[in-house]
Design an enzyme around this catalytic site. Structure first.
Site, PDB file in Angstrom:
ATOM      1  N   ARG A 113      37.482  52.839  38.438  1.00  0.00           N
ATOM      2  CA  ARG A 113      38.302  51.641  38.176  1.00  0.00           C
ATOM      3  C   ARG A 113      39.715  52.061  37.811  1.00  0.00           C
ATOM      4  NH1 ARG A 113      40.661  52.524  33.091  1.00  0.00           N
ATOM      5  NH2 ARG A 113      39.167  52.522  31.385  1.00  0.00           N
ATOM      6  N   GLU A 212      40.756  43.555  28.864  1.00  0.00           N
ATOM      7  CA  GLU A 212      41.703  44.396  28.107  1.00  0.00           C
ATOM      8  C   GLU A 212      43.039  44.536  28.849  1.00  0.00           C
ATOM      9  OE1 GLU A 212      40.028  47.986  26.490  1.00  0.00           O
ATOM     10  OE2 GLU A 212      41.950  49.031  26.644  1.00  0.00           O
ATOM     11  N   ARG A 216      41.352  44.835  36.160  1.00  0.00           N
ATOM     12  CA  ARG A 216      40.603  46.085  36.238  1.00  0.00           C
ATOM     13  C   ARG A 216      40.024  46.063  37.645  1.00  0.00           C
ATOM     14  NH1 ARG A 216      39.046  48.881  31.208  1.00  0.00           N
ATOM     15  NH2 ARG A 216      41.032  48.884  30.111  1.00  0.00           N
ATOM     16  N   ARG A 267      39.567  55.440  35.535  1.00  0.00           N
ATOM     17  CA  ARG A 267      38.364  56.078  34.982  1.00  0.00           C
ATOM     18  C   ARG A 267      37.355  56.171  36.116  1.00  0.00           C
ATOM     19  NH1 ARG A 267      33.505  55.903  31.761  1.00  0.00           N
ATOM     20  NH2 ARG A 267      33.056  53.693  32.078  1.00  0.00           N
ATOM     21  N   ARG A 296      29.970  58.793  27.899  1.00  0.00           N
ATOM     22  CA  ARG A 296      29.732  57.463  27.310  1.00  0.00           C
ATOM     23  C   ARG A 296      28.262  57.108  27.503  1.00  0.00           C
ATOM     24  NH1 ARG A 296      34.916  53.493  28.887  1.00  0.00           N
ATOM     25  NH2 ARG A 296      36.493  54.813  27.936  1.00  0.00           N
ATOM     26  N   GLU A 301      31.541  51.808  27.068  1.00  0.00           N
ATOM     27  CA  GLU A 301      32.129  52.305  25.832  1.00  0.00           C
ATOM     28  C   GLU A 301      31.378  51.770  24.612  1.00  0.00           C
ATOM     29  OE1 GLU A 301      36.173  51.103  25.323  1.00  0.00           O
ATOM     30  OE2 GLU A 301      36.682  53.064  24.488  1.00  0.00           O
TER      31      GLU A 301
END
Ligand code: ADP
Ligand code: ARG
Length: 344
Positions: A113, A212, A216, A267, A296, A301
């Site tokens: 992503r 966030e 994304r 990521r 992770r 997360e």
């Protein structure tokens, strides 16, 4: 006017490490043009003393106005100094790897992503309800132009049945709700307005809207074909970029809410089954550290690994190119599979 925050002895966040009294004095009355303040930047890390980082930017300018705080945090997380300049390289012909698990025995799925935000808007911590809806509209209209494998539909969160939402989260396609770090930063304001998910029929190409970060952009599929996943992602990003100008800095690359995502904002991860290595976490961590990889849990997360399945991804996003980041993943995963096979 804010007071110098009290950090408990147990707080190991980068915020508590680098917000010295003198940095605080220098920054406490500063504001960006979009009115972002130090108080807003540090709100999450002050509220959650168990934060690892503890800061979020409210706009692109936050990274320069509050640089005395952001720069050392960026240096410590990415190893990227204030004199460095980020470079991008998405030329897939320069990626020599492909699938580190051709036998299909260890890698369950691969996901890559990138985070993006639209140029000239505030970031999610300080954006207004109206602006967020405008952002959603612009993103959805750009996504609706995508063709072939990338074409899909948008599902806003406000009218998504609870059951559908829960299933999408469980299947690793959708963001969770109510992250406490995001909430304290203001990133969950006006929830669920302006939030949603776009995806193609196969759910191999997905876009999260206004979590966030404003976008994304995600490419994912079963198995370990990193090259195929990356190729789809880059194609999608280039198409979207024809319509939307993303927020970008000459020095820091793509601008994101959290400094950990700056630069490539990428990521690249695999879900990988390592039953033998999971009994030797020291060895597992020594390999991941060597290849700049992060571990992770299976639900993303702040989650735990289950049944010896780990989410392993590139730790560095800034100061490395996209190609270097997927090479880190390829080499690290190859080394992990080799170590797993050698263990008795
Ligand atoms: P982000 O990747 O955006 O930083 P998270 O770590 O919370 O955020 O992950 C988001 C979701 O993506 C979670 O449900 C996580 O399990 C899922 N995910 C991450 N990597 C993979 C993967 N390789 N295969 C399948 N799902 C994945
Ligand atoms: N703010 C949280 C912390 O400091 C998360 C930081 C990194 N993760 C992220 N999703 N931005 O621990």
């Amino acid at each position: 006017m804010i007071d110098f925050p009290n950090f408990s002895e147990n707080s190991h966040s980068l915020l508590s490490k680098f917000l010295t009294k003198s940095v605080f004095e220098e920054l406490k009355n500063k504001k960006t043009t979009k009115n972002n303040s130090l108080q807003q930047v540090i709100a999450s890390g002050v509220a959650h003393q168990d934060s690892h980082i503890g800061v979020y930017a409210g706009d692109k300018e936050s990274y320069t106005i509050f640089s005395s705080l952001f720069d050392p945090i960026i240096k410590e997380y990415h190893g990227f100094s204030k004199h460095q300049k980020h470079n991008s390289n998405t030329d897939i012909t320069q990626f020599s790897g492909s699938n580190p698990d051709v036998e299909n025995k260890y890698i369950i799925s691969t996901r890559i992503r990138v985070a993006r935000n639209i140029a000239n808007y505030p970031l999610g911590t300080i954006i207004s309800n109206e602006e967020r809806k405008e952002v959603e509209k612009r993103i959805v209209s750009a996504l609706c132009e995508l063709k072939n494998e990338l074409s899909g539909s948008y599902y806003p969160l406000y009218n998504m049945p609870q059951k559908t939402q829960a299933q999408l989260i469980e299947d690793h396609f959708l963001f969770k709700e109510g992250d406490r770090f995001l909430s304290s930063a203001g990133l969950n304001n006006d929830w669920p307005n302006g939030r949603g998910i776009f995806h193609n029929k196969e759910k191999t190409f997905l876009v999260w809207v206004n979590e966030e970060d404003q976008l994304r952009i995600i490419s994912m599929q079963k198995g370990g074909n990193i090259k195929e996943v990356f190729a789809r992602l880059i194609k999608a990003v280039k198409e979207i970029e024809k319509v939307i100008t993303f927020s970008k800095s000459d020095r820091l690359g793509y601008i994101t809410s959290c400094p950990t995502n700056l630069g490539t904002a990428m990521r690249a991860s695999v879900h990988i089954f390592l039953p033998k290595l999971s009994a030797d976490m020291k060895k597992l961590k020594s390999i991941t550290n060597h290849h700049h990889l992060q571990i992770r849990g299976v639900n993303g997360e702040h989650s735990e690994s289950k049944n010896s399945v780990f989410d392993i991804s590139n730790q560095r996003r800034l100061g490395v190119t996209e190609i270097e980041a997927i090479n880190d993943l390829y080499k690290g995963i190859t080394a992990l599979i080799k170590a797993e096979k050698e263990k008795i």
